[in-house]
Design a protein around this motif. Structure first.
Motif, short mmCIF file in Angstrom:
data_model
loop_
_atom_site.label_atom_id
_atom_site.label_comp_id
_atom_site.label_asym_id
_atom_site.label_seq_id
_atom_site.Cartn_x
_atom_site.Cartn_y
_atom_site.Cartn_z
N CYS A 148 0.84 -1.21 0.00
CA CYS A 148 0.00 0.00 0.00
C CYS A 148 0.86 1.25 0.00
N ASP A 151 2.50 1.94 -3.16
CA ASP A 151 1.52 2.39 -4.15
C ASP A 151 0.94 3.77 -3.84
N VAL A 153 -0.82 4.75 -1.35
CA VAL A 153 -2.10 4.79 -0.64
C VAL A 153 -1.89 5.56 0.66
N VAL A 259 -5.47 -3.32 10.40
CA VAL A 259 -4.88 -3.61 9.08
C VAL A 259 -4.30 -5.03 9.05
N GLN A 262 -6.62 -8.03 8.49
CA GLN A 262 -7.25 -8.12 7.17
C GLN A 262 -6.48 -9.01 6.21
N ARG B 216 -8.61 1.45 -6.82
CA ARG B 216 -7.79 0.62 -5.96
C ARG B 216 -8.72 -0.36 -5.27
N VAL B 219 -6.45 -5.17 -1.07
CA VAL B 219 -5.28 -4.78 -0.30
C VAL B 219 -4.98 -3.29 -0.45
N ASN B 220 -5.32 -2.75 -1.60
CA ASN B 220 -4.91 -1.40 -1.89
C ASN B 220 -5.72 -0.30 -1.24
N SER B 221 -6.64 -0.68 -0.37
CA SER B 221 -7.24 0.39 0.41
C SER B 221 -7.01 0.19 1.90
N TRP B 222 -6.29 -0.87 2.26
CA TRP B 222 -6.12 -1.20 3.68
C TRP B 222 -5.51 -0.08 4.49
#
Lengths: 340, 340
Positions: A148, A151, A153, A259, A262, B216, B219-222
């Motif tokens: 994340c 990327d 995020v 987190v 998850q 996203r 995983v990409n918003s965690w």
């Protein structure tokens, strides 16, 4: 512009190269002896085999035997080894560091000291320094999954250390619009929080496994998951002062548990135990995975036993029994009930 | 065996009939004027139109005009109206209750009193009672989704009230192996926690919408979700004492926010706002939905403004602005950063 030398080129350490490099700093990524292939591939293609992302062109890569070169002229040393490399780091790296250059660590965990006492890694390393060393040890904690972060995020963490002015300087190196950093001098509170959350993320994931076993999906495991998450928050809140942290750091414990439960390795082992596998069967299935959650849960369970406070932490103790006694899951739901 | 009369036949109130009935109690479910069709269908087939489950054969169903009959001989009255029915309940039902019969409520929320003061519903109803009334007001809070409970998924909640002996008696009616109940006399702490979590579940869900907008997924918003969840835990922890609750109730706030941010109405509106819709556009899409999260966020935001403490609650204040000023999302990430 600062020079940041990163020791250990795992996913999290490498992900931190993104904000640091984008801020115009020089980033030198040093692999440990376990990271040889990762560094080889980075040198070839800038692609990180585990992070599965291309690292920025311009980041410099070093094998472990080139560590001294990589450390020369550094303004900050970032320790990114896993918790299994903590002793190695203390023995091999600490002695070659310039004690005028601050260090920050992203490694999370606690170590037993007997009689229920636990210390976090900055405390452990401090005990390994030569007497009178001026090396300032800082650490990073909070809910931040490496991919994340790489990327871009939005991610929110805390940096802790004994000296606020040094923390502010370190923050300048990493702070971006997507990487949000609070600062605290409560090192123990933050480090205990983000270590414990691994144990409780595993515990929360037990409900996912229990649901899968009973063919309950989606909505139908929410209450049980949230029940274990909630009990975890309660136990972490009660454990924080036991190990010397401030209870207001519960935000990091809860956020990081959120987190971690998850996805990732802590969740995987929890799901398998929740399904009814023994720990040996679960580890067999996860062969080769780094299981920090198992280590921290065992260590914390041991400390709680030493303190004779098993009744106050029924969720942790059940996880501890699962991990150490070869039993299968039998969640002690009724033990969660309190009167106050 | 006890007789439990439930006023309001929404999903949560009806789900509570499962443990109560299974424990051998008589359960009388009274619909409000909004529940007429639900009661009609329950009488025909025992099927609850919104819970989408068959209620146990033997539970008795009443329309609102039969409330007095349903209340005759009751040992406990359970108030299950939504927060939009709180005033109605105070005006229409409280006056016809036998004040020797305890009441427990599953309705969650807070009401503004001006000057930054907020009170929970048990406090509000207490203020509506005739002077000297002996009616004991209790309440239920914690992470419990109605369908999960009806399906016997392990669920962990707390019951609060002023008298521990009465709480113990009420617990006996509902306690089962899958419905775990802690007891507390910190009514305000529990009620503030489980009210605030609606606002912060909406806030956490903003990250889901932001991620969907940017394509996203998973995983990409965690990190962003956990960042907002964590900031929510922090703000709830700080708000608890402001409204008179104990900070150790943060477990219920965090646990309930955990379950609520996973699904349901609070999440839906948060996701839409996160995607960049204005509140009017979002409400248009959710026509007919009961949006308690919107109400509590507005009320809490108003109280924080009255207190002049806007800087301490940047996440809540952004939600408040989204709900009251017609703006679109612009998450003030950097305002989360603290130094301590």
């Amino acid at each position: 512009m600062s020079v940041v030398t990163v020791i250990g080129s795992g996913q999290m350490a490498t992900a931190l190269s993104f904000p640091a490099f984008e801020n115009g700093n020089e980033v030198r990524l040093v692999g440990t002896h376990l990271d040889r292939e990762i560094i080889d591939e980075l040198r070839k293609s800038n692609y990180h085999l585990n992070l599965k992302r291309k690292v920025h062109e311009g980041v410099k890569f070093y094998q472990i035997e080139e560590a001294k070169e990589a450390l020369t002229g550094a303004d900050l040393v970032l320790c990114g080894v896993s918790s299994f490399g903590v002793e190695w780091y203390g023995k091999e790296i600490l002695p070659i560091l310039d004690e005028n250059v601050p260090m920050i660590s992203v490694t999370k965990g606690l170590m037993n000291q007997g009689d229920g006492k636990m210390i976090c890694y900055p405390e452990y390393w401090k005990s390994q320094l030569r007497e009178g060393s001026k090396l300032v040890l800082n650490a990073i904690g909070g809910p931040c999954e490496a991919k994340c972060l790489a990327d871009h995020v939005p991610s929110y963490v805390a940096y802790c250390g004994p000296d606020m002015e040094i923390l502010k300087k370190i923050k300048k190196i990493f702070s971006t619009d997507y990487y949000i950093i609070s600062l605290t001098q409560d090192v123990v509170g933050l480090e205990v929080s983000v270590a414990l959350k691994n144990a409780y993320a595993l515990a929360t994931a037990l409900a996912v496994g229990m649901a899968e076993k009973e063919n309950r999906e989606g909505v139908n495991s929410w209450n049980a998951q949230s029940a274990l998450f909630m009990q975890g928050v309660k136990e972490m809140y009660d454990l924080l002062p036991v190990f010397g942290g401030s209870q207001d750091k519960i935000m990091y414990a809860a956020g990081d548990c959120h987190v971690t439960s998850q996805g990732g390795r802590s969740r995987k082992v929890g799901v398998l135990l929740g399904k009814g596998y023994t720990i040996d069967e679960a580890l067999e299935q996860l062969k080769g995975e780094t299981l920090e959650a198992v280590v921290i849960a065992k260590r914390t369970g041991k400390a709680v036993c030493e303190l004779g406070e098993m009744d106050k932490y029924p969720l942790l103790m059940h996880v501890y029994e699962l991990l150490t006694q070869g039993i299968t899951i039998n969640m002690p739901w009724k033990k969660f009930e309190t009167i106050n």
